[in-house]
Design an enzyme around this catalytic site. Structure first.
Site, PDB file in Angstrom:
ATOM      1  N   ARG B  54     -47.596 -18.725  -4.217  1.00 11.26           N
ATOM      2  CA  ARG B  54     -46.321 -18.227  -3.699  1.00 11.26           C
ATOM      3  C   ARG B  54     -46.544 -16.975  -2.848  1.00 11.26           C
ATOM      4  NH1 ARG B  54     -44.072 -18.915  -9.763  1.00 11.26           N
ATOM      5  NH2 ARG B  54     -45.710 -17.352  -9.944  1.00 11.26           N
ATOM      6  N   LYS B 163     -33.608 -15.329  -5.207  1.00  7.85           N
ATOM      7  CA  LYS B 163     -34.872 -14.803  -5.693  1.00  7.85           C
ATOM      8  C   LYS B 163     -34.578 -13.443  -6.293  1.00  7.85           C
ATOM      9  CE  LYS B 163     -39.642 -14.129  -4.262  1.00  7.85           C
ATOM     10  NZ  LYS B 163     -40.502 -14.166  -3.061  1.00  7.85           N
ATOM     11  N   ARG B 195     -33.364 -14.834 -14.147  1.00  6.36           N
ATOM     12  CA  ARG B 195     -32.855 -16.079 -13.548  1.00  6.36           C
ATOM     13  C   ARG B 195     -31.487 -16.427 -14.135  1.00  6.36           C
ATOM     14  NH1 ARG B 195     -38.498 -18.379 -14.132  1.00  6.36           N
ATOM     15  NH2 ARG B 195     -37.819 -18.986 -16.212  1.00  6.36           N
ATOM     16  N   SER B 233     -34.887 -18.121  -8.884  1.00  2.00           N
ATOM     17  CA  SER B 233     -36.281 -17.958  -9.295  1.00  2.00           C
ATOM     18  C   SER B 233     -36.607 -16.477  -9.315  1.00  2.00           C
ATOM     19  CB  SER B 233     -37.207 -18.722  -8.347  1.00  2.00           C
ATOM     20  OG  SER B 233     -37.247 -18.112  -7.094  1.00  2.00           O
ATOM     21  N   ALA B 234     -37.543 -16.102 -10.159  1.00  4.11           N
ATOM     22  CA  ALA B 234     -37.876 -14.692 -10.338  1.00  4.11           C
ATOM     23  C   ALA B 234     -39.259 -14.401  -9.773  1.00  4.11           C
ATOM     24  CB  ALA B 234     -37.830 -14.325 -11.817  1.00  4.11           C
ATOM     25  N   GLU B 304     -35.957 -28.865 -15.809  1.00  7.73           N
ATOM     26  CA  GLU B 304     -36.499 -28.186 -16.990  1.00  7.73           C
ATOM     27  C   GLU B 304     -36.494 -29.142 -18.174  1.00  7.73           C
ATOM     28  OE1 GLU B 304     -34.234 -24.797 -18.234  1.00  7.73           O
ATOM     29  OE2 GLU B 304     -32.606 -26.005 -18.983  1.00  7.73           O
ATOM     30  N   GLN B 356     -28.491 -22.942 -15.228  1.00  5.68           N
ATOM     31  CA  GLN B 356     -28.352 -23.725 -14.000  1.00  5.68           C
ATOM     32  C   GLN B 356     -28.254 -25.187 -14.427  1.00  5.68           C
ATOM     33  OE1 GLN B 356     -31.734 -22.164 -11.412  1.00  5.68           O
ATOM     34  NE2 GLN B 356     -31.712 -20.796 -13.180  1.00  5.68           N
ATOM     35  N   GLY B 357     -27.058 -25.666 -14.571  1.00  7.53           N
ATOM     36  CA  GLY B 357     -26.862 -27.014 -15.084  1.00  7.53           C
ATOM     37  C   GLY B 357     -27.049 -27.040 -16.585  1.00  7.53           C
ATOM     38  N   PRO B 358     -26.735 -28.179 -17.201  1.00 10.10           N
ATOM     39  CA  PRO B 358     -26.818 -28.293 -18.660  1.00 10.10           C
ATOM     40  C   PRO B 358     -28.266 -28.345 -19.133  1.00 10.10           C
ATOM     41  CG  PRO B 358     -26.267 -30.413 -17.694  1.00 10.10           C
ATOM     42  CD  PRO B 358     -26.267 -29.418 -16.556  1.00 10.10           C
ATOM     43  N   GLY B 361     -31.029 -30.680 -17.811  1.00  9.85           N
ATOM     44  CA  GLY B 361     -30.639 -31.184 -16.487  1.00  9.85           C
ATOM     45  C   GLY B 361     -30.713 -30.074 -15.471  1.00  9.85           C
TER      46      GLY B 361
END
Lengths: 371, 371, 371, 371
Positions: B54, B163, B195, B233-234, B304, B356-358, B361
């Site tokens: 990165r 970010k 995050r 994202s961190a 995730e 971020q989402g369930p 998911g």
């Protein structure tokens, strides 16, 4: 007269030695130990050289089967146990127990039903492995298993699952002392040769390729030659090959059928769509409904990274990753593609697809309840 | 008066420092360096703590941009560069270059087009990170970026990519010397807190959650609270957060639009089907046709492992694998699911989806050419 | 009257299920199956959560022992089998078979000889694990095993090897249903608590620490408290703990003795030098001579990364490496340090050293032939 | 007239792009940017194909050096930067900055002092790589660098560090178009060929081997042929080779000297003992005292798994581990052995030792302050 029925059971495992699900099958009376003819397993190792989950699962399964049959574990050798390591991505560790019931009243209607034939080859001499000798012997064994399964012809065979031997240092040394050479001196490479020779043997037996055009030189070399129905894996614990032939036959009366197809690359979702078509199943908005999914008994697929270039022109990093083995990436990819369409992660996706489907792709097969 | 147009370019990379594709965009005149407003990148590291791809990609990109602009690399800081490591399975390393053209003649028809707003938060004090202070500041910044992008209301925002900073040992020590405590003493854990606070800030700004119901205690703890449009994202290299808000607006005139959805679990192919629906695109026999695929400009998704239990009841091994990090498995899985339907592996799938989402998911967004 | 003799045999293995070396010990008559009192094993897994080589080796060993004793495998439970995964660097997979001969004519001279005591604790309730209840029960068991071994006092104990249980999801749930809480809800973390409570139990039994100063709160928390002679590992397959106490006693008559020391950090070669001193052995130009090396029967060591900071001020990357688990790095390091001095890679180096030696260091013990 | 002095500085790094330690050297006035003649670096990647920490560190270093010299990064190409990835076990990431001071008053006494010569080869055609052409050109460059360093003869050379190119797909294709073949078609394998040809070139230049006995056929094949003083690594970013020759010379006047030796296998601690002997340093009870350790400026070693068999007969698993690359195990092992004796983990241990020391062993060199 009742026809035999081929029964398949997908059984989850909590760890490679967890045979409690199989024991529960016996305890519930759904199958009897002596009806088991083969077990496939997707275990949670790395699927590579130091994957001991395969041997561990096999040892545990043979221990259970032997205890239930009242024999020593070694006396269960006639039941092939093909463990494939690697549950990358979301793949779920599970056994696929295959049994044959000969005395029941099969529920099935008319028409062809799932049929199984099981056999072994002779024990291969070290110099036969990865060569025409192994290929021809395998082809003969496929034909024998077809006859055993009362499968009418090659067109009715949909999957030939093979576990074949590999070259160990000891075998290479034995060849040398006998004044013979081997197809390779590299034990790891011998796995590819043996899987490849087995797959080409299937292709010959099923009329996909003519034996004339084949020679030692093409094995694990000319990857344009392949079978659409072979799925082979190599293991160090055997000297002969174990074969499981699955097809459809009017001589069988169970409630399941099998169909197959070939993924042209790792993201060829269309190939699975076509296989499902043949079984009268179609995804709705990208995925099977729960009802259709309940009809799926088993999904079997081969995965491998493309030897060169990318996936439809896009670069992948499977070969360049020194932290994760290429076959692990490939299983994760194909597992995701198939899970997206089928809606379950209990999929038997295995790696190492020499001469099994085109470069970067591989055969797929689905067993489903008849409609 | 011509409206501004938001242009997006998917550029492959041969390695993290390979900016030749971006340079070619400049050389060909397709965009001018000063038009670049943000770059997203999917790099081939492990996506975890010691993923230096990165930083390497960012250093190379800033070097290129600075050279083309005739400034020092540090003077490119107003252009957010959000690199996400991890191209497991078949995912293909690539950059997504986002530019705004203000003087061209946009090709687009009437109706809303892709709009972008970019901003930053203030520099967070160590004790603000992972807490309501970060959450509220982020919410304010989202609203600011929406205004900047002339996006009419929250319903027109489809993705907020952020970010955000994390706690380093030095920051934790600084807090201690100031007599303040931090949300955690564990630098790795602080990534999830940061995050999560960022994602909840998005949820508040977009009206998905009311600020009233939130507190320090729920951050990275109550995972039933989530945004359907945050992707965060961190990174250790910044003290403030960088935000990219993407939506549709009638104030913009380019040829692209964006839509979003939420995968309920890692194999929720139906969610992507629905997003494509909204863009007037539908898979044929399980996958987009080449023509439809050519309309896809970018696919962005979070992945995730589910915190507990399996995937639809089937056990997965993501948490138990001490060789491959759980987020790597999750990216591979979701990458396969989406590649199967879209037909390409150039997908921006990133991990670490707190709020971020369930659970298990995550949000997905697609940018596509307008019909 | 002849004294009992404690015999130890280092046996290589070709894979985790390779018990041929142990079988050869029986076949050659060097030991009889019923003389085996414990087996330690260094297996080639990752030593972490999904290391199934430990269970595989244990299953194979119990199968062999049961066959030789003419009993069922489950009837070998009185023989502790402590498998430690992880042979990083150059470490060599091997078993350490420990037997007691009560009817032979021991070759040993006067003076103390290697003595062994083996026992188990009661089955721990889930809420006892990682707490004072486990600690106290362990301390009692150590004293019992010392008595069993006729070891005069704590100063004559040089190693207490323990295999202890951990919390599984099922056990945590059982506690909840019983209205009790557990030391942690995290199954992985429970391994550290259980190892730590076991080690502190050893410290209390051996008088290294007073029970007064201990409480639930210090377990796996105050790492300034430690035993110099505990080596503990946790496994999911048991509910009680198995203990092996090794020391020297004039009540025993074999030809071996044991000595111990403590590495202060991972490169503390001086600590091993000191242990060898006590056995009358000294490296020559940095390494044992072949003659001295032949006297070494077993080397047992614990390894772990330092919790904070570097190694003597130099940064290490064990905690930051998301590809290789920290304990794997630590075993490789300590294995290299000890192999350099001893001149062999057949070393039992295991990880997870909570309350076993100081932070970043760990206990070491050597069994050697008496001079 | 003052003699030149070769200065070496061991600088820790917090991450591959952390050049703050090098900047501090400049800021403190200990060296001037223009005095830097070479930088070696041990970075925390995997040391294999996808290790981008090497390129990242180089990009960061050239950026710093260019900024301090007031030139473009590309204009620093005359300073070799040899980054070696992999800090397994406890190895500590660090740079070794080598500078030459020509105008100072060297503190050294009479006698030979550390001398350095730096040069490059011509750019290799693809068909020269891994063959006699590369070998001969390398030998000539070594002689040139020796002359440049005023090193009297081969016996005074103690280390030749080389960074050499490898075959990329593009180069292989270029050869094909030119109607030429290459030593291999496998880019990964070409690294071994190039390292091997470089090492044999060193052996010829230093009189360790006669050129007569060498041919294309022996390169990376006959591993009985080796140099005791070559340390070579391959990288894709260059077409020529960069050489750093280190030795002792009366023409130099610094306060350091260098000595070398050869480890016969990965645990040959005696070899390091001997090198230290030559520098007048001896471990006390297995390890250097703090005072002697302060004299050590740099430790450089090559590591690799033995091609066949075990380590002194004991099986290792380096080749069978599909999770961790063999070279990673080897570096961890040798790093542990050397750290145990030296008492520090700041060691430059690199992998890939074709024709560099005997199979499984490798050259070692130590730079230390003169007494």
């Amino acid at each position: 007269m009742p026809k035999p029925a081929c029964l398949t059971f997908r059984v989850p495992m909590r760890d490679p030695a967890d045979t409690s699900g199989v024991a529960a099958l016996f305890d519930s009376g759904r199958i009897r130990p002596e009806e088991v003819v083969a077990v496939l397993g997707k275990t949670e190792g790395n699927g590579c050289v130091n994957d001991f989950t395969r041997g561990y699962a096999t040892m545990a399964l043979r221990g259970l089967l032997a205890a239930r049959l009242g024999v020593a574990p070694a006396a269960t050798g006639h039941v092939p146990m093909v463990m494939s390591g690697g549950t990358e991505g979301g793949l779920s560790p599970h056994f696929l127990v295959i049994a044959v019931r000969r005395d029941g009243t099969p529920p099935g209607a008319d028409g062809a039903a799932l049929a199984i034939g099981v056999t072994t080859t002779h024990s291969f001499a070290p110099w036969e492995l990865g060569r025409m000798a192994q290929l021809r012997e395998t082809a003969g064994a496929v034909r024998r298993a077809m006859a055993d399964a009362a499968i009418a012809g090659p067109q009715d065979v949909h999957l030939v699952q093979i576990k074949c031997p590999l070259l160990t240092q000891a075998k290479i040394e034995a060849a040398r002392q006998a004044g013979r050479d081997t197809c390779t001196d590299d034990t790891y490479a011998s796995m590819g040769f043996s899987r490849g020779a087995s797959a080409l043997g299937v292709a010959v037996a099923l009329g996909e390729l003519a034996e004339d055009g084949l020679s030692d030189a093409v094995i694990d070399h000319d990857h344009g030659l392949w079978s659409a129905r072979a799925s082979t894996s190599a293991g160090s614990e055997i000297d002969h090959a174990e074969l499981i032939v699955l097809g459809n036959s009017t001589g069988w009366g169970g409630d399941a059928v099998i169909a197959h197809g070939v993924m042209q690359d790792g993201i060829d979702a269309g190939a699975m769509h076509e296989v499902l078509d043949r079984l009268g199943i179609a995804p709705v908005r990208g995925q099977l409904t729960g009802e259709d999914r309940a009809r799926i008994r088993a999904v079997i697929a081969k995965a491998e990274p493309p030897r060169a270039g990318g996936i439809r022109g896009a670069r992948h990093i499977m070969w360049d990753d020194s932290d994760i083995n290429p076959t692990r990436h490939a299983r994760a990819l194909v597992g995701g593609v198939l899970a997206g369409m089928i809606g379950t992660t209990e999929l038997f996706v295995s790696g190492g697809a020499e001469h099994q489907g085109p470069d970067g792709g591989g055969p797929i097969a689905v067993i489903a309840a008849r409609t």
